[in-house]
Design an enzyme around this catalytic site. Structure first.
Site, PDB file in Angstrom:
ATOM      1  N   ASP A 183      16.567  99.937  83.414  1.00 54.51           N
ATOM      2  CA  ASP A 183      17.022 100.319  84.707  1.00 54.51           C
ATOM      3  C   ASP A 183      16.166 101.272  85.337  1.00 54.51           C
ATOM      4  O   ASP A 183      15.429 102.263  84.740  1.00 54.51           O
ATOM      5  CB  ASP A 183      18.610 100.880  84.840  1.00 54.51           C
ATOM      6  CG  ASP A 183      19.398  99.840  84.450  1.00 54.51           C
ATOM      7  OD1 ASP A 183      18.908  98.782  84.766  1.00 54.51           O
ATOM      8  OD2 ASP A 183      20.492 100.136  83.891  1.00 54.51           O
TER       9      ASP A 183
HETATM   10  N1  URA Z   1      21.767  98.712  79.516  1.00 51.80           N
HETATM   11  C1  URA Z   1      21.687  99.224  80.518  1.00 51.80           C
HETATM   12  O1  URA Z   1      22.805  99.539  81.168  1.00 51.80           O
HETATM   13  N2  URA Z   1      20.631  99.730  81.231  1.00 51.80           N
HETATM   14  C2  URA Z   1      19.285  99.780  80.707  1.00 51.80           C
HETATM   15  O2  URA Z   1      18.300 100.309  81.460  1.00 51.80           O
HETATM   16  C3  URA Z   1      19.160  99.130  79.398  1.00 51.80           C
HETATM   17  C4  URA Z   1      20.307  98.649  78.944  1.00 51.80           C
END
Ligand code: URA
Length: 239
Positions: free
Chosen positions: A101
């Site tokens: 993310d």
């Molecule tokens: N899980 C998440 O919620 N965000 C990420 O960036 C990676 C795994």
């Protein structure tokens, strides 16, 4: 000389298994001749076509980036935000292996090798992805057990995982949890905690397989070594 299905998979066109299907179904030509034999060997000069389209044989590149916050995991962005490929100095069309993310930091692999991507991302390969999450609230052991056994996100149960509490901050009412998963569903870690009523306020991926952040600062990257790539392919022999 390499096996035809391996070369097709390495081009990023499709997985090795799908490449085998394409060969058996008569979709593949080598130097203009249809090939049905799965063991066919080709070299770099041979022209391979699938359904009439030449496949790319460009050299493969592999990078490990310490993804910083505030960068999107994509090769382009319609809002002109910085992307992870902007951070890597290459002329090759590389792309991220899986997704972190915008606000998540940590290990992100990038490559132009589709087969490598498949191995890392496919849950059946059981490649560990190690996350460290800071969550609001004091996480109890029952919930750690639930994370390990699988929780429901978007109506689907997550696979078995490993989870352990690393630290509590009683004053700030936060918990640091290490979570090791094989899957990579969208926002998986945040949603796993959310399903138990916890909010993730910080998330870092510390490891993918044996790739960690040693020697790198946020925004820095390095190339993988040929030995590291071979280990992922299961082809490394210590001799
Ligand atoms: N899980 C998440 O919620 N965000 C990420 O960036 C990676 C795994």
């Amino acid at each position: 000389m390499e096996r035809l299905q391996k070369v097709i998979a390495a081009s990023g066109y499709t997985s090795r298994r799908k490449a085998e299907e394409l060969i058996l179904n008569g979709k593949v030509t080598v130097n203009g001749k249809k090939v049905y034999e799965l063991g066919t060997k080709v070299d770099t000069k041979d022209e391979i076509k699938i359904d009439g389209n030449v496949i790319s044989r460009e050299d493969k590149e592999y990078y490990l980036l310490y993804k910083p916050r505030g960068v999107i995991t994509s090769t382009s962005d319609d809002k002109a935000r910085k992307t992870v490929t902007d951070l890597i100095n290459t002329k090759k069309r590389i792309y991220p292996v899986g997704r972190l993310d915008y606000d998540t930091t940590g290990v992100l692999l990038l490559t132009n090798d589709g087969e490598f991507t498949n191995i890392i991302t496919h849950p059946s390969k059981k490649i560990d992805k190690v996350y460290v999450a800071k969550v609001k609230g004091i996480v109890n052991y029952m919930d750690i057990k639930k994370l390990c056994n699988g929780v429901y996100i978007d109506g689907v149960k997550t696979s078995k995982a490993k989870a352990k509490i690393k630290k509590y901050d009683k004053e700030k009412q936060t918990t640091i949890v290490e979570l090791i998963i094989h899957e990579g569903k969208n926002h998986q870690v945040k949603k796993m905690f959310e399903s138990l009523g916890y909010e993730v306020v910080k998330l870092k991926r510390e490891k993918v397989a044996f790739f960690d952040l040693k020697g790198l600062k946020p925004g820095e990257y390095r190339s993988l070594t040929p030995k590291e790539v071979k280990i992922i392919y299961g082809e490394y022999k210590n001799d």
